[in-house]
Scaffold this motif. Structure first.
Motif, PDB file in Angstrom:
ATOM      1  N   TYR A   3     -31.171 -23.836 -21.190  1.00 33.68           N
ATOM      2  CA  TYR A   3     -31.680 -25.003 -20.476  1.00 33.68           C
ATOM      3  C   TYR A   3     -32.267 -25.989 -21.473  1.00 33.68           C
ATOM      4  O   TYR A   3     -32.688 -25.634 -22.574  1.00 33.68           O
ATOM      5  CB  TYR A   3     -32.743 -24.601 -19.446  1.00 33.68           C
ATOM      6  CG  TYR A   3     -33.946 -23.892 -20.034  1.00 33.68           C
ATOM      7  CD1 TYR A   3     -35.103 -24.596 -20.364  1.00 33.68           C
ATOM      8  CD2 TYR A   3     -33.919 -22.519 -20.271  1.00 33.68           C
ATOM      9  CE1 TYR A   3     -36.198 -23.951 -20.915  1.00 33.68           C
ATOM     10  CE2 TYR A   3     -35.015 -21.865 -20.822  1.00 33.68           C
ATOM     11  CZ  TYR A   3     -36.143 -22.594 -21.139  1.00 33.68           C
ATOM     12  OH  TYR A   3     -37.226 -21.954 -21.694  1.00 33.68           O
TER      13      TYR A   3
ATOM     14  N   LEU B 254     -34.933 -29.569 -21.520  1.00 35.78           N
ATOM     15  CA  LEU B 254     -35.941 -30.296 -20.745  1.00 35.78           C
ATOM     16  C   LEU B 254     -36.007 -31.778 -21.092  1.00 35.78           C
ATOM     17  O   LEU B 254     -36.684 -32.538 -20.409  1.00 35.78           O
ATOM     18  CB  LEU B 254     -37.314 -29.641 -20.944  1.00 35.78           C
ATOM     19  CG  LEU B 254     -37.384 -28.160 -20.532  1.00 35.78           C
ATOM     20  CD1 LEU B 254     -38.775 -27.599 -20.812  1.00 35.78           C
ATOM     21  CD2 LEU B 254     -37.012 -27.969 -19.070  1.00 35.78           C
ATOM     22  N   THR B 255     -35.328 -32.202 -22.173  1.00 30.45           N
ATOM     23  CA  THR B 255     -35.291 -33.611 -22.552  1.00 30.45           C
ATOM     24  C   THR B 255     -33.855 -33.978 -22.931  1.00 30.45           C
ATOM     25  O   THR B 255     -33.131 -33.148 -23.482  1.00 30.45           O
ATOM     26  CB  THR B 255     -36.203 -33.887 -23.762  1.00 30.45           C
ATOM     27  OG1 THR B 255     -35.798 -33.061 -24.855  1.00 30.45           O
ATOM     28  CG2 THR B 255     -37.657 -33.640 -23.430  1.00 30.45           C
TER      29      THR B 255
ATOM     30  N   LYS C 252     -33.965 -32.622 -17.269  1.00 32.25           N
ATOM     31  CA  LYS C 252     -33.869 -31.170 -17.086  1.00 32.25           C
ATOM     32  C   LYS C 252     -32.430 -30.771 -16.785  1.00 32.25           C
ATOM     33  O   LYS C 252     -31.805 -31.301 -15.865  1.00 32.25           O
ATOM     34  CB  LYS C 252     -34.792 -30.714 -15.956  1.00 32.25           C
ATOM     35  CG  LYS C 252     -36.271 -30.820 -16.269  1.00 32.25           C
ATOM     36  CD  LYS C 252     -37.116 -30.309 -15.114  1.00 32.25           C
ATOM     37  CE  LYS C 252     -38.606 -30.438 -15.412  1.00 32.25           C
ATOM     38  NZ  LYS C 252     -39.434 -29.972 -14.262  1.00 32.25           N
TER      39      LYS C 252
ATOM     40  N   GLU D 281     -34.210 -22.081 -24.431  1.00 34.94           N
ATOM     41  CA  GLU D 281     -34.265 -23.535 -24.369  1.00 34.94           C
ATOM     42  C   GLU D 281     -33.509 -24.128 -25.546  1.00 34.94           C
ATOM     43  O   GLU D 281     -33.544 -23.608 -26.659  1.00 34.94           O
ATOM     44  CB  GLU D 281     -35.716 -24.017 -24.395  1.00 34.94           C
ATOM     45  CG  GLU D 281     -35.870 -25.525 -24.221  1.00 34.94           C
ATOM     46  CD  GLU D 281     -37.319 -25.979 -24.175  1.00 34.94           C
ATOM     47  OE1 GLU D 281     -37.548 -27.209 -24.127  1.00 34.94           O
ATOM     48  OE2 GLU D 281     -38.224 -25.108 -24.188  1.00 34.94           O
TER      49      GLU D 281
END
Length: 327
Positions: free
Chosen positions: A171, A173-174, A177, A270
């Motif tokens: 994943y 987040l920037t 998302k 991430e």
């Protein structure tokens, strides 16, 4: 794990001829049904993988996810009903239209129709591509992957990950998302981007040869406005691809060289290098948004971020295997 792969996708669009041209002349799918306001397309030994319904014009119609056993349908239905989600058993007529033995359906928190099915029907005739291509990489990996725009990712995470059993691959987040999920060796069969919208973002089909993608890119470019993302390579699944606009306002990713993972040992994590390692200039975006993503690619280039060259397994396409056997 109950779900095994993405089996089929349904689109609702009144632009049937435009979809037929795109699916056959650019993507290389085989059109198999022109009855009434319905178009169906093959990619392999399945009777259909993509269905376009001309009675409505709403974009995504349904996502069909495959399971191995009839009992899987029953366990999924019981689990969702216990959490307050209404589950409908598909009629015999609907199962026949989907060319499967049996299915159930329900809606996700974003209102998208989800179908779970087992025992798809196989065609008796070899797959005949709409243009000369080596074939599509399907088999145990499924049709490809599907990506949704969502307005709020948290309830969707609870639905797909916690209830439906998708496994997080990675994943970001920037700058927004992004969550990617796997069901098998394909790095992701499903993903969601918190864009503030509720719609289909794109679906991806994977080809057996990089030349299939390159020639598709050449075919797409003279069609003004067809290319949405230029040729590029993703950082997480390592696919080299371009994106095409569709008649329904979302995109199709046309790719090669996808990463194959081991679902038993894979650890979610991430990512920080943005969605694309190089290329994939978003031609449809305003310059300020394109610039943010471009700067992430330039930063990755300055740091020398690279991924391994793909180790591409055999295509596992019954149609291509039969051609090779004859030769």
């Amino acid at each position: 794990m109950e779900l095994k792969s993405l089996g089929y996708i349904g689109i609702q669009s009144a632009k049937l001829d435009d979809w037929s041209n795109l699916a056959t002349r650019l993507l290389g799918m085989q059109e198999v049904d022109r009855g009434g306001k319905l178009r169906a397309f093959r990619m392999d030994d399945r009777k259909q993988r993509l269905v376009v319904d001309g009675d409505h014009d709403n974009g995504l119609g349904f996502l069909g996810w495959e399971v191995d056993h009839k009992s899987d349908l029953q366990s999924i239905a019981a689990r969702f009903e216990s959490h307050g989600t209404a589950v409908t058993a598909g009629s015999r007529a609907l199962a026949d239209a989907r060319h499967v033995a049996e299915l159930i359906s329900f809606a996700d928190p974003g209102g998208n129709r989800i179908e779970i099915f087992w025992k798809p029907e196989l065609a008796s005739e070899p797959f005949v591509p709409g243009r000369p291509i080596s074939g599509f990489r399907t088999g145990p990996l499924g049709m490809g992957h599907a990506v949704l725009n969502v307005d709020d990712i948290e309830p969707m995470l609870a639905f797909y990950r916690d209830l439906l059993g998708f496994h997080v691959s990675d994943y970001g987040l920037t700058p927004y998302k992004l969550y990617f999920f796997h069901l098998n060796g394909r790095h992701h069969s499903f993903a969601m981007v918190e864009s503030g919208k509720r719609s289909m973002h794109h679906f991806m089909v994977e080809l057996g040869s990089l030349d299939d993608v390159g020639q598709g890119y050449d075919l797409a470019q003279p069609d003004e406005g067809r290319v949405a993302y230029t040729l590029g390579r993703h950082t997480n699944d390592h696919v080299t691809s371009f994106y095409s606009h569709t008649p329904s306002g979302f995109f199709i990713e046309y790719g090669w060289g996808g990463r194959v993972i081991d679902p038993e040992t894979w650890q979610p994590h991430e990512t920080f290098d943005g969605p694309s390692l190089w290329g994939h200039e978003r031609l449809y975006m305003p310059e300020d948004m394109r610039g943010r993503l471009r700067n992430m690619r330039l930063d990755a280039a300055a740091r020398g971020v690279q991924v391994p060259d793909p180790s591409v397994p055999p295509l596992n396409c019954p149609w291509l295997d039969s051609v090779i056997a004859r030769e």
